[in-house]
Design a protein around this motif. Sequence first.
Motif, short mmCIF file in Angstrom:
data_model
loop_
_atom_site.label_atom_id
_atom_site.label_comp_id
_atom_site.label_asym_id
_atom_site.label_seq_id
_atom_site.Cartn_x
_atom_site.Cartn_y
_atom_site.Cartn_z
N CYS A 1 -38.41 -7.85 -66.65
CA CYS A 1 -39.52 -7.72 -67.60
C CYS A 1 -40.31 -9.02 -67.61
N GLU B 1 -42.02 -10.31 -69.95
CA GLU B 1 -41.97 -10.98 -71.25
C GLU B 1 -40.64 -11.66 -71.51
N ALA C 1 -36.23 -3.11 -65.08
CA ALA C 1 -37.47 -2.42 -65.44
C ALA C 1 -37.83 -1.49 -64.30
N CYS D 1 -39.92 -2.01 -72.41
CA CYS D 1 -38.81 -2.82 -71.92
C CYS D 1 -37.59 -2.54 -72.80
N PHE E 1 -44.92 -2.01 -71.77
CA PHE E 1 -45.37 -2.65 -70.54
C PHE E 1 -46.89 -2.68 -70.46
#
Length: 184
Positions: free
Chosen positions: A10, A12, A18, A25, A32
């Motif tokens: 991910c 973030e 993912a 996520c 996303f």
Amino acid sequence: MREVRDAGPCPECGTAGAHPGQLVCQGCFVPFALMRPVRDAVEDQDATDALPQIRQEPEHTRMINHIPGALARTAQTRRDTPTQALRLRFPGDETVVVEPGVRIRLGRDPRLCPAVKFLATRDNLSRLHATFGVEQDGSAWITDEGSTNGTFVHGYRLAPLEPAAVRPGDTVRLAADVTVHIMI
């Protein structure tokens, strides 16, 4: 059969796994679609790389209309705010104060529930009907202790021994006619 391959971590939070087509996520629950795209330098050329680059000058910041003390103040979070005692208001305007870190028992038996001796005349309450508690962080809960006529929060009957979160402004009903208002 179509093969599902990992799209990588991910962007973030870095959670692995993912998959293409996944909407959220599984690590940080951020959609996303709201994340900034991750570009691979070899496969995906960024179109802005071809634009002329501007030399960055050091940035100067000037403060306008400075209010004394304005910068020292920070936003308070739940952990920063002092915890308060909660008050339980019963029928007949009887009030019981519950301090953080304390739990009280609610029922008609004065020996089991000394904080609410005034409930001894309520025949439809169980001897030990429910338990109410306030944690050190200020969060509150109530648990039905396997009562005969039930404990109701937000209109729903609680399962025995399953705590339910409550907060100031909520109303809890013990059996049919004991309404408890939770206040600060």
